[in-house]
Design an enzyme around this catalytic site. Structure first.
Site, mmCIF file in Angstrom:
data_model
loop_
_atom_site.group_PDB
_atom_site.id
_atom_site.type_symbol
_atom_site.label_atom_id
_atom_site.label_comp_id
_atom_site.label_asym_id
_atom_site.label_seq_id
_atom_site.Cartn_x
_atom_site.Cartn_y
_atom_site.Cartn_z
ATOM 1 N N ARG A 2 0.837 -1.197 0.000
ATOM 2 C CA ARG A 2 0.000 0.000 0.000
ATOM 3 C C ARG A 2 0.872 1.247 0.000
ATOM 4 N NH1 ARG A 2 -3.158 0.021 4.885
ATOM 5 N NH2 ARG A 2 -4.135 -1.885 4.186
ATOM 6 N N ARG A 6 -2.647 7.806 2.183
ATOM 7 C CA ARG A 6 -2.856 9.055 2.903
ATOM 8 C C ARG A 6 -1.621 9.547 3.655
ATOM 9 N NH1 ARG A 6 -8.047 7.044 5.934
ATOM 10 N NH2 ARG A 6 -7.070 5.052 5.425
ATOM 11 N N ARG A 15 -5.674 13.196 -4.470
ATOM 12 C CA ARG A 15 -6.931 12.598 -4.017
ATOM 13 C C ARG A 15 -8.020 13.656 -3.852
ATOM 14 N NH1 ARG A 15 -11.162 11.346 -2.401
ATOM 15 N NH2 ARG A 15 -11.768 9.681 -0.982
ATOM 16 N N ASP A 51 -7.817 -0.955 -6.408
ATOM 17 C CA ASP A 51 -8.449 -1.560 -5.243
ATOM 18 C C ASP A 51 -8.867 -2.979 -5.578
ATOM 19 O OD1 ASP A 51 -9.645 -0.757 -2.419
ATOM 20 O OD2 ASP A 51 -11.108 -2.042 -3.413
ATOM 21 N N TYR A 128 -16.379 -9.983 1.132
ATOM 22 C CA TYR A 128 -16.998 -8.680 0.912
ATOM 23 C C TYR A 128 -18.316 -8.807 0.148
ATOM 24 C CZ TYR A 128 -12.973 -5.937 2.502
ATOM 25 O OH TYR A 128 -11.991 -5.353 3.257
#
Length: 325
Positions: A2, A6, A15, A51, A128
């Site tokens: 990752r 952020r 973003r 993703d 999910y």
């Protein structure tokens, strides 16, 4: 692990121009944030910004990302008809933005470092798809496996076929390696892993190797330290390790015929720089000069991480790794 996220101010600036899904689906922006860690931190490979739920949407499910909540699938799978409606999609038709982001990233990297593509493993994606959002127990997928195994196998099989094609398309677009993430794979015990994860990961690896035999495949799942002997059977060239096992113990279990990736605890990046150096030295020392060790975090880098500490980590891996070589 990752890399773009952020923790980088430059990422947050990009973003701010769009939503998370918008960022994934805008090739020039996805390529920009993919390259950022290479330019700003000095890592030795770029990881495609995307993703794991992108192919789930391509299979026909609605996927949303809510601020401070994460992914939401408003219409989770509830019956056989829902599974039958899922499509094994053509990546060039359903995920052209991903493939174009890869092509633009390859051009931007200009062969400085390799590019790694990725996708989710069937168990994690099914979790999910059945739960509709994150969960602590993942009861939806586990209940289906226990009470309607035929349907569960049908779902896992469809996902595996779709992901195999998706990863091959990423390679054809320019990825130098691909990684299969089983984010929730550690939820399964050894017997269930062997029944529900292993055959479908093997199918994905076989699909990739049939089209791109020389492209490395990495398999990573969190909480899988007790499953290492079985992970070797996935057929993956590299196995990712989280921080819950000592590297020396993992290599003892796996032997030297499989490469490993790992395994610094991501929260170690909050330590003082001298302690980060000590942790790096310890992991490199535990590898004891064996070939086939990719130094990496044991899971994704966390948002509050100081980019300067990430840069220090990379520099120390380079310095201490070269000394051991």
């Amino acid at each position: 692990m990752r890399q773009a996220g952020r923790y980088l101010p430059q990422y947050r600036e990009v973003r701010g121009k769009t939503t998370f899904l918008g960022l994934c689906k805008t090739p020039e922006l996805a390529a920009e944030v993919t390259v950022q860690p290479v330019d700003l931190i000095g890592v030795d490979a770029a990881i495609l910004f995307s993703d794991i739920l992108i192919p789930v949407e391509a299979m026909g499910m609605r996927v949303e990302f809510h601020e401070n909540e994460g992914p939401v699938l408003p219409e989770p799978i509830r019956n056989q008809a829902d599974i039958e409606r899922l499509a094994i999609f053509d990546p060039s038709e359903r995920t052209p933005f991903t493939l174009e982001a890869i092509r633009q990233t390859v051009r931007a990297l200009d062969r400085r470092v390799p590019l790694i593509g990725f996708a989710g493993a069937p168990f994690t994606l099914a979790a999910y798809m059945l739960e509709g959002r994150g969960s602590k127990s993942w009861l939806g997928v586990k209940r289906l496996m226990a009470t309607e195994p035929r349907l569960a196998h049908e779902l896992f099989g469809k996902i595996a076929s779709a992901i195999g094609q998706y990863l091959v398309a990423q390679i054809e677009a320019g990825c130098d390696a691909v990684q299969i993430f089983d984010s929730w794979g550690g939820e399964l015990g050894p017997a269930d892993f062997e029944r529900w994860t292993l055959p479908y990961v093997q199918r994905i690896v076989a699909d990739v190797k049939a089209k791109a035999p020389h492209v490395p495949v990495i398999f990573f799942g969190t909480g899988m330290s007790t499953l290492l002997p079985k992970l070797k059977d996935t057929g993956a060239d590299v196995l990712g390790l989280d921080w819950r096992i000592e590297l020396k113990d993992a290599r003892k279990i796996l032997g030297d015929d499989v490469a490993v990736q790992g395994n610094l605890d991501p929260t170690a990046l909050f330590l003082p720089k001298e302690e980060i150096t000590r942790r790096v030295e310890e992991i490199i020392s535990q590898n004891a000069g064996r070939p086939g060790h990719i130094f990496n975090l044991g899971h994704g880098i966390t948002p509050p991480t100081d980019p300067d500490h990430a840069r220090h980590l990379v520099n120390e891996v380079h310095r201490l790794g070269a000394r051991k070589a």
